[in-house]
Design a protein around this motif. Sequence first.
Motif, PDB file in Angstrom:
ATOM      1  N   ALA A  37       0.828  -1.210   0.000  1.00 18.93           N
ATOM      2  CA  ALA A  37       0.000   0.000   0.000  1.00 18.93           C
ATOM      3  C   ALA A  37       0.858   1.253   0.000  1.00 18.93           C
ATOM      4  CB  ALA A  37      -0.914   0.013   1.222  1.00 18.93           C
ATOM      5  N   ALA A  38       0.380   2.233  -0.726  1.00 17.66           N
ATOM      6  CA  ALA A  38       0.970   3.568  -0.660  1.00 17.66           C
ATOM      7  C   ALA A  38       0.457   4.241   0.610  1.00 17.66           C
ATOM      8  CB  ALA A  38       0.558   4.383  -1.889  1.00 17.66           C
ATOM      9  N   ALA A  39       1.095   5.328   0.991  1.00 11.86           N
ATOM     10  CA  ALA A  39       0.700   6.042   2.212  1.00 11.86           C
ATOM     11  C   ALA A  39      -0.763   6.473   2.154  1.00 11.86           C
ATOM     12  CB  ALA A  39       1.612   7.239   2.437  1.00 11.86           C
ATOM     13  N   TRP A  40      -1.225   6.936   0.999  1.00  9.02           N
ATOM     14  CA  TRP A  40      -2.618   7.385   0.903  1.00  9.02           C
ATOM     15  C   TRP A  40      -3.582   6.223   1.100  1.00  9.02           C
ATOM     16  CZ3 TRP A  40      -6.255   5.543  -2.443  1.00  9.02           C
ATOM     17  CH2 TRP A  40      -5.818   4.864  -3.582  1.00  9.02           C
ATOM     18  N   GLN A  41      -3.186   5.005   0.668  1.00  7.46           N
ATOM     19  CA  GLN A  41      -4.039   3.844   0.840  1.00  7.46           C
ATOM     20  C   GLN A  41      -4.131   3.452   2.323  1.00  7.46           C
ATOM     21  OE1 GLN A  41      -1.777   1.614  -2.090  1.00  7.46           O
ATOM     22  NE2 GLN A  41      -3.685   1.230  -3.210  1.00  7.46           N
ATOM     23  N   ALA A  42      -3.021   3.545   3.017  1.00  2.16           N
ATOM     24  CA  ALA A  42      -3.032   3.259   4.456  1.00  2.16           C
ATOM     25  C   ALA A  42      -3.906   4.272   5.186  1.00  2.16           C
ATOM     26  CB  ALA A  42      -1.613   3.267   5.010  1.00  2.16           C
ATOM     27  N   ALA A  43      -3.795   5.541   4.796  1.00  7.45           N
ATOM     28  CA  ALA A  43      -4.612   6.583   5.419  1.00  7.45           C
ATOM     29  C   ALA A  43      -6.090   6.350   5.126  1.00  7.45           C
ATOM     30  CB  ALA A  43      -4.178   7.958   4.927  1.00  7.45           C
ATOM     31  N   GLU A  44      -6.407   5.951   3.912  1.00  8.17           N
ATOM     32  CA  GLU A  44      -7.810   5.688   3.547  1.00  8.17           C
ATOM     33  C   GLU A  44      -8.348   4.481   4.302  1.00  8.17           C
ATOM     34  OE1 GLU A  44     -11.474   6.427   1.662  1.00  8.17           O
ATOM     35  OE2 GLU A  44      -9.717   7.675   2.036  1.00  8.17           O
ATOM     36  N   ALA A  45      -7.527   3.448   4.491  1.00  5.25           N
ATOM     37  CA  ALA A  45      -7.954   2.281   5.265  1.00  5.25           C
ATOM     38  C   ALA A  45      -8.282   2.685   6.694  1.00  5.25           C
ATOM     39  CB  ALA A  45      -6.873   1.194   5.247  1.00  5.25           C
ATOM     40  N   ARG A  46      -7.444   3.543   7.290  1.00  4.42           N
ATOM     41  CA  ARG A  46      -7.719   4.026   8.650  1.00  4.42           C
ATOM     42  C   ARG A  46      -9.014   4.836   8.680  1.00  4.42           C
ATOM     43  NH1 ARG A  46      -2.139   4.870   8.490  1.00  4.42           N
ATOM     44  NH2 ARG A  46      -2.459   7.068   7.967  1.00  4.42           N
ATOM     45  N   HIS A  47      -9.200   5.677   7.678  1.00  2.00           N
ATOM     46  CA  HIS A  47     -10.414   6.493   7.597  1.00  2.00           C
ATOM     47  C   HIS A  47     -11.664   5.612   7.488  1.00  2.00           C
ATOM     48  CE1 HIS A  47     -13.126   9.724   6.443  1.00  2.00           C
ATOM     49  NE2 HIS A  47     -13.438   9.050   5.361  1.00  2.00           N
ATOM     50  N   LEU A  48     -11.614   4.605   6.627  1.00  2.00           N
ATOM     51  CA  LEU A  48     -12.767   3.720   6.461  1.00  2.00           C
ATOM     52  C   LEU A  48     -13.037   2.909   7.726  1.00  2.00           C
ATOM     53  CD1 LEU A  48     -12.315   2.456   2.788  1.00  2.00           C
ATOM     54  CD2 LEU A  48     -13.920   4.175   3.643  1.00  2.00           C
ATOM     55  N   ALA A  49     -11.975   2.484   8.414  1.00  2.00           N
ATOM     56  CA  ALA A  49     -12.154   1.764   9.674  1.00  2.00           C
ATOM     57  C   ALA A  49     -12.919   2.632  10.675  1.00  2.00           C
ATOM     58  CB  ALA A  49     -10.805   1.337  10.248  1.00  2.00           C
ATOM     59  N   ASP A  50     -12.568   3.911  10.725  1.00  2.78           N
ATOM     60  CA  ASP A  50     -13.292   4.829  11.611  1.00  2.78           C
ATOM     61  C   ASP A  50     -14.742   4.979  11.176  1.00  2.78           C
ATOM     62  OD1 ASP A  50     -11.087   5.298  13.231  1.00  2.78           O
ATOM     63  OD2 ASP A  50     -10.570   7.199  12.261  1.00  2.78           O
ATOM     64  N   ARG A  51     -14.968   5.175   9.870  1.00  2.00           N
ATOM     65  CA  ARG A  51     -16.329   5.374   9.361  1.00  2.00           C
ATOM     66  C   ARG A  51     -17.224   4.154   9.585  1.00  2.00           C
ATOM     67  NH1 ARG A  51     -18.493   9.976   7.709  1.00  2.00           N
ATOM     68  NH2 ARG A  51     -19.567   8.840   6.093  1.00  2.00           N
ATOM     69  N   LEU A  52     -16.609   2.979   9.607  1.00  2.00           N
ATOM     70  CA  LEU A  52     -17.365   1.743   9.835  1.00  2.00           C
ATOM     71  C   LEU A  52     -17.511   1.421  11.320  1.00  2.00           C
ATOM     72  CD1 LEU A  52     -15.811  -0.415   6.986  1.00  2.00           C
ATOM     73  CD2 LEU A  52     -18.200   0.362   7.120  1.00  2.00           C
ATOM     74  N   GLY A  53     -16.904   2.233  12.168  1.00  4.27           N
ATOM     75  CA  GLY A  53     -16.996   2.003  13.602  1.00  4.27           C
ATOM     76  C   GLY A  53     -16.122   0.857  14.081  1.00  4.27           C
ATOM     77  N   LEU A  54     -15.056   0.570  13.362  1.00  5.16           N
ATOM     78  CA  LEU A  54     -14.184  -0.551  13.699  1.00  5.16           C
ATOM     79  C   LEU A  54     -13.063  -0.177  14.664  1.00  5.16           C
ATOM     80  CD1 LEU A  54     -13.957  -2.157  10.146  1.00  5.16           C
ATOM     81  CD2 LEU A  54     -15.378  -2.894  12.076  1.00  5.16           C
ATOM     82  N   THR A  55     -12.936   1.090  14.970  1.00  2.00           N
ATOM     83  CA  THR A  55     -11.915   1.556  15.904  1.00  2.00           C
ATOM     84  C   THR A  55     -12.609   2.241  17.075  1.00  2.00           C
ATOM     85  OG1 THR A  55     -11.730   3.753  14.904  1.00  2.00           O
ATOM     86  CG2 THR A  55     -10.325   2.005  13.967  1.00  2.00           C
ATOM     87  N   PRO A  56     -11.908   2.355  18.207  1.00  2.00           N
ATOM     88  CA  PRO A  56     -12.501   3.098  19.326  1.00  2.00           C
ATOM     89  C   PRO A  56     -12.860   4.536  18.946  1.00  2.00           C
ATOM     90  CG  PRO A  56     -10.644   1.808  20.103  1.00  2.00           C
ATOM     91  CD  PRO A  56     -10.645   1.715  18.585  1.00  2.00           C
ATOM     92  N   THR A  57     -12.006   5.193  18.167  1.00  2.00           N
ATOM     93  CA  THR A  57     -12.294   6.561  17.712  1.00  2.00           C
ATOM     94  C   THR A  57     -13.539   6.588  16.838  1.00  2.00           C
ATOM     95  OG1 THR A  57      -9.957   7.154  17.802  1.00  2.00           O
ATOM     96  CG2 THR A  57     -11.367   8.516  16.404  1.00  2.00           C
ATOM     97  N   GLY A  58     -13.636   5.638  15.929  1.00  2.00           N
ATOM     98  CA  GLY A  58     -14.801   5.564  15.049  1.00  2.00           C
ATOM     99  C   GLY A  58     -16.082   5.294  15.806  1.00  2.00           C
TER     100      GLY A  58
END
Length: 81
Positions: A37-58
């Motif tokens: 993954a490129a850096a932007w892909q890693a950042a997007e994966a983190r963003h989607l994890a939050d949007r899906l409620g898969l992280t404590p922050t999300g």
Amino acid sequence: MWKELWASPQAVQWDDSAASVVASYIVLTLAVLGGTAAAWQAAEARHLADRLGLTPTGMASLGWRIAERGEVADVVPLRVS
């Protein structure tokens, strides 16, 4: 990974429109885990994890918490509308 995510407590809050978001999250996460993954892909994966409620922050931003034993729902909205 698909089956695991759709069996998660958070999935009870997703509707059918979340399918493409979950699919995108899987593709990006597998690229991150595979080291391709490129850096932007890693950042997007983190963003989607939050949007899906898969992280404590999300979960906090969505107003969700995992239900206590004995509660009916797996994921309970913190906000009552």
